[in-house]
Design an enzyme around this catalytic site. Sequence first.
Site, mmCIF file in Angstrom:
data_model
loop_
_atom_site.group_PDB
_atom_site.id
_atom_site.type_symbol
_atom_site.label_atom_id
_atom_site.label_comp_id
_atom_site.label_asym_id
_atom_site.label_seq_id
_atom_site.Cartn_x
_atom_site.Cartn_y
_atom_site.Cartn_z
ATOM 1 N N SER A 138 -9.741 14.868 -16.907
ATOM 2 C CA SER A 138 -8.525 14.442 -16.224
ATOM 3 C C SER A 138 -8.178 13.018 -16.677
ATOM 4 O O SER A 138 -7.968 12.803 -17.879
ATOM 5 C CB SER A 138 -8.694 14.548 -14.705
ATOM 6 O OG SER A 138 -7.461 14.461 -14.046
ATOM 7 N N ASP A 183 -3.883 25.199 -16.057
ATOM 8 C CA ASP A 183 -4.093 23.967 -15.300
ATOM 9 C C ASP A 183 -2.818 23.650 -14.518
ATOM 10 O O ASP A 183 -1.751 23.464 -15.102
ATOM 11 C CB ASP A 183 -4.435 22.824 -16.262
ATOM 12 C CG ASP A 183 -4.952 21.584 -15.555
ATOM 13 O OD1 ASP A 183 -4.503 21.316 -14.432
ATOM 14 O OD2 ASP A 183 -5.793 20.878 -16.145
ATOM 15 N N HIS A 188 -7.685 23.237 -13.452
ATOM 16 C CA HIS A 188 -8.014 21.859 -13.805
ATOM 17 C C HIS A 188 -9.517 21.622 -13.919
ATOM 18 O O HIS A 188 -9.955 20.529 -14.250
ATOM 19 C CB HIS A 188 -7.422 20.905 -12.765
ATOM 20 C CG HIS A 188 -7.370 19.481 -13.217
ATOM 21 N ND1 HIS A 188 -6.783 19.087 -14.403
ATOM 22 C CD2 HIS A 188 -7.836 18.338 -12.637
ATOM 23 C CE1 HIS A 188 -6.894 17.776 -14.535
ATOM 24 N NE2 HIS A 188 -7.537 17.305 -13.485
#
Length: 416
Positions: free
Chosen positions: A284, A359, A391
């Site tokens: 991320s 995602d 994600h």
Amino acid sequence: VNSGNGESTLLHREKDSAWVNLDQTTPRWINKGSQFLWSTERSGFWQLELRSKTGALQNAVTLPSLGYRRLIAVDEKRGRAYVSASQRSTESHVAEVRLESAKQGARWLTKATGNHSLTFSRDHQRYVHTAFPATGGIDYSVQNLEGKKLCTIRSLAEKVPFKPNLEYLAVGNKKQFSSLIVRPWNFEKGRKYPVIVYVYGGPHYRVVSRSPSRYLIQQWLADHGFIVVMIDGRGTPYGGREWERAIKGNLVDHQLEDQTTALKLLGETYSELDMNRVGVYGWSFGGYMTAMMTMRRGDVYKAGIAGAPVADWRDYDTHYTERYLDLPALNEAGYKNSSVMTWADKMTRPLLIIHGTIDDNVYFMHALKMSHTLFRAGKAHSLLPLSGATHGVYDKVGLRRLYERMAQFFEAHLKP
């Protein structure tokens, strides 16, 4: 808001020259709507305060030095509030405070090193204590307000057969960076090991925590013949307003500087860290940082794995992005400097991009856009799409294959 005619009355306005952080546990209305609890960073550090129903400040409930983080529960009958707080960035504790004045001080309900949370009964006489102690593992128990253990809640989860081999420390002079070193269990003194930096570097999350159970994967990587290093720099929470808001208008430069500065200090202190063989990985915001560290500081980071990275902040959630970078039209230079696209043609090191195809946080298009830009710049790289993943990777087979692939990548690029 008047429910009858829809008219609204301003009770309080919170301002900050950079941005206002949101504490989702406040406002908390108490005493039949005659007062409410509010949290603020006006002093430079978080505080809980009591206000009247008109918004007028009545008194502070916590001192800046307490390290308030969030409101857990309120016992209106006894005039007490229970808050998550800590004076150490790597720990979290629970304190009891008096509503009438911060000057009365706080009574800590948790003291053992680690991270703690409490869930109170309706009468606030008992609570479930969830502890992630520095000794490892997770403990659940029921206790009363005096701290007497009434029973232990047995976990049916599989027991972890080992404890990570961790060393916590702070490095730096003017700026102190919380750091963590994970060594292999068969560590040999006098031997140099390739280094893997596990990075996040962004707002609202720290990678260094006094909870060993968080670092099982990092220990697994270290046991493949590496030393894993983690560092929290500016922009991460629990360091005060100035520390966190240093990243206003620029989402990469301070973090990149802090990661590299702290890593070099660790290398000067510990001879077993082979500073000529350093890799980096993150997910991320950490994936974004990995791409930037690999592209902009290839002299330090020799290989990188960017998981679910943001490629260009113009393509990410506006509520998140504009808090830090403002509107694109008002900060064109900041958006350009903070975009991976700007630096793609500078990359000279191996980069593996990993991204889930569905995602719903950082869209898969970020990985495609980054890969396309690198391709157009003539920069060799690898792209691993995770079909059907969001994600993160949550199934045990996918998780195992993911980290096997990551270990293989670092073994190929960091070992002789």
